[in-house]
Design an enzyme around this catalytic site. Structure first.
Site, PDB file in Angstrom:
ATOM      1  N   HIS A  95      -4.037 -17.237  -5.059  1.00 24.15           N
ATOM      2  CA  HIS A  95      -4.891 -16.409  -4.203  1.00 24.15           C
ATOM      3  C   HIS A  95      -6.149 -17.125  -3.722  1.00 24.15           C
ATOM      4  O   HIS A  95      -6.909 -16.554  -2.952  1.00 24.15           O
ATOM      5  CB  HIS A  95      -5.281 -15.151  -4.980  1.00 24.15           C
ATOM      6  CG  HIS A  95      -6.110 -15.487  -6.179  1.00 24.15           C
ATOM      7  ND1 HIS A  95      -5.587 -16.155  -7.273  1.00 24.15           N
ATOM      8  CD2 HIS A  95      -7.423 -15.305  -6.446  1.00 24.15           C
ATOM      9  CE1 HIS A  95      -6.562 -16.354  -8.159  1.00 24.15           C
ATOM     10  NE2 HIS A  95      -7.681 -15.837  -7.681  1.00 24.15           N
ATOM     11  N   ASP A 126       0.852  -1.187   0.000  1.00 20.00           N
ATOM     12  CA  ASP A 126       0.000   0.000   0.000  1.00 20.00           C
ATOM     13  C   ASP A 126       0.891   1.242   0.000  1.00 20.00           C
ATOM     14  O   ASP A 126       1.493   1.577   1.011  1.00 20.00           O
ATOM     15  CB  ASP A 126      -0.888  -0.066   1.257  1.00 20.00           C
ATOM     16  CG  ASP A 126      -1.648   1.224   1.514  1.00 20.00           C
ATOM     17  OD1 ASP A 126      -1.842   2.006   0.567  1.00 20.00           O
ATOM     18  OD2 ASP A 126      -2.057   1.422   2.677  1.00 20.00           O
ATOM     19  N   GLU A 166      -6.995 -21.266 -16.533  1.00 25.81           N
ATOM     20  CA  GLU A 166      -7.412 -21.942 -15.308  1.00 25.81           C
ATOM     21  C   GLU A 166      -8.516 -22.903 -15.714  1.00 25.81           C
ATOM     22  O   GLU A 166      -9.622 -22.490 -16.021  1.00 25.81           O
ATOM     23  CB  GLU A 166      -7.934 -20.931 -14.271  1.00 25.81           C
ATOM     24  CG  GLU A 166      -8.230 -21.589 -12.938  1.00 25.81           C
ATOM     25  CD  GLU A 166      -9.155 -20.771 -12.041  1.00 25.81           C
ATOM     26  OE1 GLU A 166      -9.100 -20.957 -10.820  1.00 25.81           O
ATOM     27  OE2 GLU A 166      -9.930 -19.944 -12.553  1.00 25.81           O
ATOM     28  N   ASN A 182       0.095   4.505  -0.530  1.00 29.97           N
ATOM     29  CA  ASN A 182      -0.422   5.800  -0.057  1.00 29.97           C
ATOM     30  C   ASN A 182      -1.153   5.700   1.273  1.00 29.97           C
ATOM     31  O   ASN A 182      -1.934   6.585   1.639  1.00 29.97           O
ATOM     32  CB  ASN A 182      -1.326   6.431  -1.123  1.00 29.97           C
ATOM     33  CG  ASN A 182      -2.546   5.561  -1.397  1.00 29.97           C
ATOM     34  OD1 ASN A 182      -2.611   4.420  -0.928  1.00 29.97           O
ATOM     35  ND2 ASN A 182      -3.499   6.090  -2.122  1.00 29.97           N
TER      36      ASN A 182
HETATM   37  O1  TEU Z   1     -11.543 -19.479  -9.319  1.00 29.41           O
HETATM   38  C1  TEU Z   1     -12.285 -20.543  -9.795  1.00 29.41           C
HETATM   39  C2  TEU Z   1     -12.578 -21.674  -8.884  1.00 29.41           C
HETATM   40  O2  TEU Z   1     -13.376 -22.515  -9.242  1.00 29.41           O
HETATM   41  C3  TEU Z   1     -12.008 -21.865  -7.558  1.00 29.41           C
HETATM   42  O3  TEU Z   1     -10.659 -21.772  -7.443  1.00 29.41           O
HETATM   43  C4  TEU Z   1     -12.759 -21.002  -6.647  1.00 29.41           C
HETATM   44  O4  TEU Z   1     -11.954 -19.938  -6.268  1.00 29.41           O
HETATM   45  C5  TEU Z   1     -13.323 -21.690  -5.450  1.00 29.41           C
HETATM   46  O5  TEU Z   1     -12.657 -21.185  -4.352  1.00 29.41           O
HETATM   47  C6  TEU Z   1     -13.298 -23.169  -5.382  1.00 29.41           C
HETATM   48  O6  TEU Z   1     -13.590 -23.611  -4.062  1.00 29.41           O
HETATM   49  C7  TEU Z   1     -11.412 -18.335 -10.086  1.00 29.41           C
HETATM   50  C8  TEU Z   1     -10.581 -17.311  -9.360  1.00 29.41           C
HETATM   51  O7  TEU Z   1      -9.297 -17.800  -9.181  1.00 29.41           O
HETATM   52  C9  TEU Z   1     -11.269 -16.963  -8.077  1.00 29.41           C
HETATM   53  O8  TEU Z   1     -10.521 -16.083  -7.282  1.00 29.41           O
HETATM   54  C10 TEU Z   1     -12.596 -16.341  -8.420  1.00 29.41           C
HETATM   55  O9  TEU Z   1     -13.332 -16.108  -7.252  1.00 29.41           O
HETATM   56  C11 TEU Z   1     -13.415 -17.228  -9.352  1.00 29.41           C
HETATM   57  O10 TEU Z   1     -12.657 -17.751 -10.423  1.00 29.41           O
HETATM   58  C12 TEU Z   1     -14.524 -16.427  -9.983  1.00 29.41           C
HETATM   59  O11 TEU Z   1     -14.009 -15.482 -10.852  1.00 29.41           O
HETATM   60 CA    CA Z   2      -3.244   2.290  -1.266  1.00 29.19          CA
END
Ligand code: TEU
Ligand code: CA
Length: 531
Positions: free
Chosen positions: A312, A23, A238, A25
């Protein structure tokens, strides 16, 4: 594989979740300028590419994966000019930028959907799926039916994820053209590639009742990325639902679809039938077997693999697959060695390089992830609070999303008072402490990626699993005609190894010299074979 795919295997990709990285700012939200500040840090790790989770305009129901404008930057993250500066600074350092392309759905706040829901004859109506009644029993990933009733027109729309993430109707040629334009817009601005969110869901299979891998999937992907103008970019899909045959089609050299895919077999281990919030018994042999299976499959078919342990959406690997208490350094470095010297393209997720461990909280206020919060709402009262929070702490996506721990100062050096609590163990596990520690996960990663980049055996070299029927250990080889390496990764228990090979250790996490002898829990080493 194509020459380009071969070349892509030289990449080491660092994934950033912009909201939680740095972050600049002090408003408590990570931002683009924060990323620019830290490019030298990322480069010093040995990464030469960055995958940025979505940084477009979004109401943040699913933290940026619900996009309301594909061509502009989220206000909290900065401006398009900040983004251009960041991109230029990356390129100056020889780093590639991979943006996140969310093509399966938009935000319900996107202009297309706001128009579409107004009336049945709105020109944007067919950008989405509408029906008088739910067409099937599909469930939304974050809970409930995937069909949401919308009062204005007395119909239901399809959303595979949150209610505020309506699925785009790719059967509509206008939708396909819109997404092609989005890709071209960013490529013209200098983007080097895309990570494509849930890409295998853009074609639905209503006939066989499957929300993904539909009959036109390959046609759509080829339309997006098979064009000459974008043939130089890197693309990774993905694809949760992709099996062997589908992967051959998605990334085969002659296909003009994707560069590579994320395959998740090893990531879902240690979870029961209940999914991400359901812990199940797990041993690392299972992970080894999945890795071996896919390494051999990809090699046999001459396809580039992806190598990863976190992202993530996933809790921290050292907590899930290792021992984040007394063996944190050893297990974090062993896991890295197990995965990243295999054949393929390494992806590391922010904080993984310092062995960040899962946080812990029994206060619902400490959670933000829509999947976790919905899980809480569904189960509150059905389970005791103790049971419920045990499951949430095990599976929550927030474990990866707490602000990066840079140092031991207030807000862990992230910036202002953060949008999500900082990691409980930030005083012990942070970049500054790790880098100066005798047992530094960061320095180990650095050495590992240097070794990888300096020896062709780890790039185009062959892979061989030589574990045999041993238990609790993974032994594999990487080699060309000129050089040979043996990688030994020991798991949870001590193990004795007897191997008559003339070799010397070039990377170790416990300082061992010889390939034979006792291996301590999570001990690993890489040996260069003498000729
Ligand atoms: O994720 C797709 C997905 O099916 C999983 O990884 C999902 O996050 C879920 O937690 C399964 O238990 C992708 C992205 O990586 C995720 O961050 C998004 O929330 C999702 O698509 C929707 O765009
Ligand atoms: Ca910021």
């Amino acid at each position: 594989m194509t020459d380009r795919q071969n070349e892509f295997q030289k990449m080491v990709v660092y994934q950033i979740y912009p909201r939680s990285f740095k972050d600049s700012n002090s408003d408590g939200i990570g931002d683009i300028n924060g990323i620019t500040e830290k490019l030298d840090y990322i480069k010093s790790l040995g990464a030469n590419a960055i995958w940025l989770s979505p940084c477009y305009k979004s109401p943040n129901e699913d933290n940026g994966y619900d996009i309301s404008d594909y061509r502009d930057i989220m206000d909290e993250f900065g401006t398009l000019d900040d983004w251009k500066r960041m991109t230029a600074e990356m390129h100056k350092r020889g780093m590639k930028l991979i943006m996140d392309l969310v093509a399966n759905h938009t935000s319900s706040e996107h202009k297309w959907f706001k128009e579409a829901r107004k009336s049945k004859d709105n020109p944007y109506r067919d950008y989405y799926y509408w029906a008088d009644e739910p067409l099937n029993d599909w469930q939304a990933c974050f809970g409930g039916s995937a069909w949401q009733y919308d009062e204005a027109t007395n119909q239901y729309y399809l959303h595979s994820y949150a209610v505020g993430q309506p699925d785009l109707n790719w059967e509509n040629p206008k939708v396909r053209q819109e997404m092609i334009d989005v890709v071209d817009y960013w490529v013209k601005l200098g983007v080097d590639g895309f990570r494509c969110d849930v890409l295998d869901q853009i074609s639905k299979d209503f006939v066989n009742n499957k929300n993904g891998n539909g009959p036109r999937l390959h046609e759509y992907i080829k339309m997006l990325f098979g064009r000459e103008e974008v043939s130089h970019i890197f693309t990774v899909g993905e694809c949760w639902g992709a099996g062997e045959d589908n992967i051959k089609q998605l990334i085969g050299a002659d296909r003009k679809e994707l560069s590579t895919v994320f395959q998740f077999d090893h990531i879902v281990l240690g979870r029961g039938d209940g999914g991400r919030f359901d812990p199940a018994p797990f041993v690392l042999d299972e992970m080894r077997d999945k890795l071996v299976k896919w390494q051999l499959f990809m090699q046999k078919n001459d396809l580039p693999a992806t190598l990863f342990l976190e992202n993530h959406d996933q809790p921290r690997c050292v907590s899930r697959f290792g021992n984040d208490a007394e063996k944190r350094y050893e297990s974090a470095t062993m896991l890295a060695t197990m995965v990243y010297l295999q054949k393929g393209i390494p992806f590391i997720y922010q904080g993984q390089e310092i062995g960040t461990a899962n946080p812990y909280s029994e206060n619902i206020e400490d959670y933000d992830d829509i999947e976790t919060v919905n899980f809480y709402k569904r189960n509150k009262g059905k389970l005791t609070d103790k049971e419920l929070f045990a499951k949430m702490n095990f599976g929550t996506r927030d474990a990866a999303r707490r602000p990066m721990s840079w140092d031991e100062s207030e807000n862990s050096g992230f910036g202002g008072k953060p949008w999500l609590p900082i990691y409980n163990r930030y005083k012990e596990i942070n970049v500054k402490a790790d880098m100066t520690s005798e047992k530094s996960v960061f320095r180990y990663y650095q050495q590992l990626f240097r070794l990888r980049s300096e020896n062709e055996a780890f790039i185009s070299g062959a892979y061989d699993n030589v574990t045999g029927n041993r238990k609790g250990i993974y032994i594999y080889k990487r080699y060309t005609n000129d050089e040979r390496f043996i990688i030994v990764c020991n798991f949870e228990n001590s193990n004795e190894l007897k191997l008559d090979i003339d070799c010397e250790a070039v990377l170790t996490n416990c300082g061992r010299k010889t390939i034979s002898g006792m291996y301590e829990p999570y001990e690993c080493a890489v040996f260069r074979v003498n000729r």
